[in-house]
Design a protein around this motif. Structure first.
Motif, mmCIF file in Angstrom:
data_model
loop_
_atom_site.group_PDB
_atom_site.id
_atom_site.type_symbol
_atom_site.label_atom_id
_atom_site.label_comp_id
_atom_site.label_asym_id
_atom_site.label_seq_id
_atom_site.Cartn_x
_atom_site.Cartn_y
_atom_site.Cartn_z
ATOM 1 N N ASN A 452 6.905 -1.972 0.939
ATOM 2 C CA ASN A 452 6.636 -2.921 -0.159
ATOM 3 C C ASN A 452 5.781 -4.075 0.342
ATOM 4 O O ASN A 452 4.891 -4.563 -0.362
ATOM 5 N N CYS A 453 6.058 -4.513 1.558
ATOM 6 C CA CYS A 453 5.295 -5.623 2.136
ATOM 7 C C CYS A 453 3.824 -5.206 2.313
ATOM 8 O O CYS A 453 2.906 -5.968 1.976
ATOM 9 N N LEU A 454 3.616 -3.997 2.806
ATOM 10 C CA LEU A 454 2.233 -3.542 2.998
ATOM 11 C C LEU A 454 1.520 -3.391 1.651
ATOM 12 O O LEU A 454 0.320 -3.694 1.535
ATOM 13 N N ALA A 455 2.250 -2.943 0.634
ATOM 14 C CA ALA A 455 1.639 -2.826 -0.700
ATOM 15 C C ALA A 455 1.271 -4.214 -1.225
ATOM 16 O O ALA A 455 0.180 -4.416 -1.789
ATOM 17 N N HIS A 456 2.146 -5.164 -1.016
ATOM 18 C CA HIS A 456 1.921 -6.556 -1.437
ATOM 19 C C HIS A 456 0.638 -7.091 -0.778
ATOM 20 O O HIS A 456 -0.192 -7.729 -1.421
ATOM 21 N N MET A 457 0.506 -6.799 0.506
ATOM 22 C CA MET A 457 -0.668 -7.288 1.244
ATOM 23 C C MET A 457 -1.943 -6.591 0.748
ATOM 24 O O MET A 457 -2.973 -7.242 0.539
ATOM 25 N N GLN A 458 -1.823 -5.284 0.539
ATOM 26 C CA GLN A 458 -2.985 -4.515 0.086
ATOM 27 C C GLN A 458 -3.497 -5.060 -1.253
ATOM 28 O O GLN A 458 -4.697 -5.272 -1.433
#
Ligand code: NA7
Length: 545
Positions: A452-458
């Motif tokens: 979820n964190c990586l999606a948020h950053m993306q």
């Protein structure tokens, strides 16, 4: 080490293809990321790939020790036993890999030797032991908590003419001990599972015990069809209860009473219910067994009494009776361990009183006697939680290494990241509930948080994340403070690093419970990833965005 023409670029590199690595791959792929997973074994499974020793079995119930992310998966898979054995859990993970077509992105027979972050390129370079090189924006260590074996350094071991084994590197083909004199060193969860199985085969079995442990009968059996129907009929609710519980298990009620506030008969009845139900939840009969010395003593005495009822020889029973507070080392699940000592072909050897001094071509020598053996099994455990991570040379180019950052013990923020090592995540790292929980629940929580964190950053065009040192310190203080309230922090166990000579001492996992930990991690994310610095690589380097 660099092999430039072999350089391959990905979004995320994942180390390990056990429960954590497989779920990461599945999630990251669904987010459109290019992922490569490295796996030292020649198949998926992690812990359940390596630990093939006779009797290897999970001590969390099968219906709970399984993935919850796919309703179809959890409905279609049928567990044959209440507590699954290693072969069945491995088959389950192989099924997961096939069902979600995961194998094509896993590089098997590939051990990672080194990982370096380049601040200039904002990427990780991973080198395999075979000399291949891979690059990615992010790297995730899904390396497991109990993967680096601890083998005692016994003088003369190289002269031993028989076969010797560590339980976590067990051969794939079955080992036949028929007619052999066998030694087992180690009486933790693993030795305790192994002993009854080897005793059935061996001509004679010597059990070399340094510490007697508490064991609770597992009461395994075929999976009850009615219970399976019931759980599968309300799986979403069962999983939710597990996620919000202290230990990641829905089946246990959260205790509200102290041992000391109930009458002796009530207390006896409560322990008896747990004892008869089986499994390692006995210390949860009351809320203070792991916190109050007197409550612990009462629980310890109950279990000691039960254990002694099984072992016929009073001297052997004495030697098998633990002397430390119950639950401060991991409780063991008994599948015929104490009964094994009633057999004529099993001898208990006290190596606390007289340690193993040496091995000869056909023998194990203590200070008191020489034991002739044809095979020796080390069930001596692991350099737990940190050993596997530190075995890989992880660091930043011209900057800190994990080994330098953890020289005095592990430091991590929420068990997810280490300040100083950007874009590197861990699954169930130090300071998370990990080994104190149903680890599949903890793995799913961490994997979901990371992805979820990586999606948020993306979504926001960000590509650089670091844990902040002060947030890490505050979390570490909290982990220590919570552990310090319990009796566990005082014990010599692998939770505190005491089983590995020279390892810095300190309580490594988070004792605050799976549910509370999840709520905290969710809040951190909701508050814009509080305690983490999220940016673009250019901002991280100090250039104007
Ligand atoms: P553990 O629980 O660490 O047990 C290891 C056992 O081996 C334990 O009895 C140790 O005695 C003994 N040991 C370790 N080193 C030595 C040496 N050098 N000499 C003699 N005896 C030794 O590992 P397990 O594999 O049983 O279980 C690990 C986890 O895996 C388990 O909790 C489950 O979560 C799955 P000690 O207690 O240190 O005196």
């Amino acid at each position: 080490m660099s092999v430039e023409n072999n350089d391959q670029h990905y979004d995320v590199l994942v180390v390990g293809a056990g429960f954590a690595g497989l779920y990461l791959l599945h999630r990251l792929r669904a987010q459109g990321m290019r992922v490569k997973v490295f796996e030292a074994g020649d198949d998926v499974g992690g812990t359940w790939y390596w630990n093939r020793y006779p009797g290897a079995r999970c001590d969390v119930e099968s219906l709970e020790y399984s993935f919850s992310f796919s309703e179809e998966l959890q409905q279609e898979w049928k567990w044959s036993e209440r507590y699954a054995g290693q072969p069945e859990i491995l088959r389950y993970l192989q099924h997961v890999a096939d069902r979600f077509d995961l194998r094509r992105d896993v590089l098997f027979n590939t051990r990672v030797a080194r990982a370096r972050f380049s601040p200039a390129r904002n990427e990780w370079t991973v080198n395999t032991e075979a000399g291949e090189q891979y690059r990615a924006r992010y790297c995730v260590m899904a390396t497991g908590n109990l993967s680096k074996a601890s083998v005692p350094d016994i003088p003369g071991i190289e002269s031993f003419k028989g076969r010797w084994f560590h339980t976590s590197a067990w051969p794939k083909e079955p080992v036949d001990f028929t007619g052999l004199r066998v030694g087992v060193v180690g009486t933790g969860s693993t030795g305790i599972q192994l002993v009854p199985r080897v005793a059935e085969q061996a001509r004679h079995l010597y059990v070399f015990q340094r510490t007697a442990n508490y064991c609770i009968p597992l009461r395994n059996g075929p999976q009850d069809a009615g219970i399976e129907r019931d759980v599968k009929g309300r799986y979403a609710a069962v999983r939710k209860q597990a996620r919000e519980s202290p230990s990641g298990v829905a089946g246990f009620n959260v205790p509200t009473q102290s041992v000391l506030e109930v009458r002796p008969e009530e207390r006896e009845a409560a322990f008896e219910r747990r004892w008869n139900w089986g499994g390692i939840g006995l210390t949860r009969a009351f809320n203070d067994v792991l916190f109050n010395e007197e409550s612990n003593r009462i629980a310890s005495e109950y279990v000691k009494r039960k254990m002694r009822e099984v072992v016929k020889d009073p001297k052997v029973a004495d030697a098998l009776t633990p002397t430390y507070p119950i639950g401060t080392k991991r409780l063991c699940a008994d599948t015929g361990y104490f009964q094994a000592f009633n057999r004529d072909n099993v001898t208990l050897v006290d190596i606390r009183r007289s340690p193993i001094r040496a091995m000869g071509p056909h023998s194990v020598e203590t200070g008191e006697a020489t034991y002739e053996v044809d095979a020796l099994i080390f069930a001596t455990g692991f350099d737990a939680m940190t050993g596997t991570l530190l075995a890989i040379d992880i660091g930043v180019e011209n900057g800190p290494t994990l080994r330098s950052l953890w020289a005095d013990g592990p430091h991590a923020y929420l068990g997810l990241m280490v300040a100083g090592l950007p874009n590197l995540f861990m699954v169930t790292g130090p300071g998370s509930p990990s080994v104190l929980s149903n680890v599949v629940v903890s793995i799913e929580q961490h994997v979901e948080w990371i992805t979820n964190c990586l999606a948020h950053m993306q979504e926001r065009g960000l590509d650089h994340i670091e844990a902040l040192a002060d947030a890490q310190q505050t979390w570490g203080d909290h982990v220590n403070e919570v552990a310090g309230r319990s009796l566990l922090a005082k014990a010599s166990s692998w939770y505190t690093g005491a089983n590995i000579p020279g390892k810095p001492r300190g309580f490594i996992p988070y004792m605050g419970g799976v549910g509370a930990f999840r709520a905290h991690c969710d809040e951190v994310a909701r508050n814009g990833y509080q305690g983490f610095a999220l940016s673009t690589a250019r901002q991280a380097q100090g250039s104007p965005a």
